[in-house]
Design a protein around this motif. Structure first.
Motif, short mmCIF file in Angstrom:
data_model
loop_
_atom_site.label_atom_id
_atom_site.label_comp_id
_atom_site.label_asym_id
_atom_site.label_seq_id
_atom_site.Cartn_x
_atom_site.Cartn_y
_atom_site.Cartn_z
N LYS A 196 0.82 -1.22 0.00
CA LYS A 196 0.00 0.00 0.00
C LYS A 196 0.85 1.26 0.00
O LYS A 196 0.38 2.32 -0.42
N ASN A 197 2.09 1.16 0.45
CA ASN A 197 2.98 2.33 0.49
C ASN A 197 3.85 2.45 -0.75
O ASN A 197 4.77 3.28 -0.78
N THR B 174 0.74 4.69 9.01
CA THR B 174 0.35 3.70 8.01
C THR B 174 0.24 2.33 8.66
O THR B 174 0.77 2.09 9.75
#
Length: 533
Positions: free
Chosen positions: A179-180, A219
């Motif tokens: 996702k990063n 995150t």
């Protein structure tokens, strides 16, 4: 005749071998290693960048989805190319960043506009120069075992040599890592692995997504790492406990408490954070308002053992240096004559340093009184100075002082230490506890005679035992002296060293997570971790 350095005939097999320095010539450091392994599990001295955990989980998922081969050579190639790609990226971005496997190779080969990842990473017959010698790369050598203990990866049931992520922890971390990643960064990275090449200019595209020391805060990925550090010491053990009936197991949180100790020390003191070990040692294991005092007691035992083996290694260095530099007075002598000669000179220098009468005979108990005002940390610093100035007798005198002050300061703790090390299985032959018991038993004996026993027991017998044991286990020859026909002769001199506990890796990880700032001060995120502990 003195043998040349590097050549020596093995005493039993008679085949030529080569001397190697070895890190622990007297085998006295093993208790320190066992202690810090207990206090900081999963993290090792070689896993100082926690984001590699997320990277490897992501790589294994990408491999399973895009390639899926059960040939371990294919998985090795995939991981090795990724590691070298990361090394090129990190070195181009900042050459000062540490803990990056393959950085030396990357620095050497970064000049080309088109970087050949395949050439530097793939293991092929006849190829000698790659970024990493072992076939699984840094992943196999450094990270795989730690990640298995952390419950992040395991071996495939269908193909035992293939690594896969675990459903419970590994896959969620891989997804959080993904996702990063920016879409373009992901594409360039995977293309470079598949094609085995990348333009140097494209490395800049990768940094924002793949920089190993930059973990995006707020995150899911960040939270996974924090949970791993603050969670149970051995997550894998919970699964083992569930699978095995009648398995008695108590989960510990020693790593979490060690983090708390370091953060609280930084918060409360304004000196070097590493001094927390010395501070705890002086307090005999108590530390502020830490809930789990057994962890601080573990660091007390660790630091005591550090001082203990450093003192004896100092005597060992002094003996070897005198044998090598002075000559006939110390070298090629009958063993018993060397022991008597060394003991007399060590004792005389000790009386000079403690300002006692040179012909005065006194017990170990009395010697402890002579040096009760000495400080262990100060003595080690003075020993380092004496070694740098090549003063073997002065160093030996301070080594003896260090031994006696350790005993004098901690003799009332012997029973408590004994219970602690037995409880956690960290007692080892030759450790400080064994030494304290030995000195306590002989405390009324003559100090000069005791010094002779130290030389015989530790510098001669123990070194021979350790060196021959290593040879029998297949390790290179680590002998520092040779005994033939009862004559002892010098082979190599080695200086005393402290061990490198995992706290340096843990500190680096806490810095990567933003719990500590660049100036070594605790951050708001670090304070939050403390408040929630």
């Amino acid at each position: 005749m003195k043998l040349l350095k590097g050549k020596y005939l093995l005493p039993f097999w008679g085949s030529p071998d080569y001397l190697t320095r070895g890190r622990d010539p007297l085998g006295l450091q093993t208790a320190s290693l066992a202690t810090y392994a207990k206090l900081i599990p999963v993290i090792t001295n070689l896993t100082s960048r926690i984001r590699y955990f997320g990277l490897y989980c992501w790589l294994l998922e990408e491999y399973a989805r895009d390639i899926g081969s059960t040939n371990p050579d294919d998985q090795k190639r995939f991981i090795r190319r990724a590691e070298l790609l990361i090394a090129f990226m990190m070195v181009k971005w900042d050459t000062q960043i540490t803990g990056i496997p393959g950085h030396l190779y990357a620095e050497k080969h970064l000049e080309a506009d088109l970087l050949d990842i395949k050439k530097g990473a793939d293991k092929e017959p006849g190829k000698t120069e790659t970024y990493w010698q072992l076939s699984w790369g840094a992943f196999g050598q450094y990270y795989a075992a730690a990640m298995q203990f952390a419950g992040l990866i395991t071996h495939s049931k269908e193909a035992q040599e293939i690594y896969i992520v675990t459903e419970k922890s590994g896959r969620p971390l891989a997804e959080a890592f993904d996702k990063n990643l920016k879409q373009e960064s992901r594409r360039v990275f995977k293309d470079a692995i598949i094609n085995g090449k990348i333009f140097k200019s494209d490395l800049d595209v990768l940094v924002d997504s793949f920089a190993i020391n930059r973990i995006p805060t707020e995150t899911e990925e960040y939270q996974h790492y924090l949970h791993l550090l603050l969670g149970p010491d051995i997550p894998l053990a919970e699964k083992i406990q569930q699978e095995e009936e009648n398995n008695i197991f108590t989960q510990s949180y020693f790593r979490k408490t060690t983090m708390e100790i370091i953060l609280r020390y930084i918060q409360e003191h304004h000196d070097n954070w590493e001094n927390f070990k010395y501070h705890i040692y002086k307090q005999k294991g108590s530390f502020l308002n830490i809930v789990n005092q057994e962890v601080s007691y573990g660091w007390y035992f660790y630091q005591m053992n550090e001082y203990w083996h450093y003192a004896i290694e100092t005597l060992f260095w002094s003996m070897l240096y005198l044998m090598d530099s002075v000559g006939e007075e110390y070298n090629n002598l009958p063993v018993n004559i060397l022991i008597v000669t060394l003991a007399e000179h060590f004792f005389n220098e000790f009386t000079d340093e403690t300002e006692t009468e040179p012909d005065q005979r006194f017990s170990i108990d009395e010697a402890g009184e002579f040096i009760n005002s000495k400080d262990e940390k100060d003595l080690t610093e003075k020993i380092k100075t004496d070694i740098s100035r090549r003063g073997p007798l002065k160093a030996a005198a301070k080594g003896l002082m260090l031994l006696f002050v350790i005993w004098h300061r901690n003799k009332d703790e012997i029973n408590k230490i004994d219970q602690f090390v037995q409880k956690y299985g960290i007692s080892r032959p030759g450790d400080v506890l064994e030494g304290l018991k030995w000195i306590e038993k002989n405390k009324q004996g003559d100090t000069l005679a005791f010094i002779q026993q130290i030389i015989q027991r530790y510098l001669i017998n123990r070194h021979l035992h350790v060196a021959f044991s290593k040879m029998g286990a297949g390790t290179k020859n680590t002998l520092k002296f040779n005994i033939e026909h009862n004559l002892i002769s010098h082979l190599e001199t080695i200086e005393p060293t402290f061990t490198t506990p995992r706290i340096y890796s843990l500190y680096q990880i806490m810095a990567d997570l933003g719990l500590i700032d660049e100036e070594g001060k605790i951050t708001e995120a670090g304070s939050k971790v403390l408040n929630e502990s």
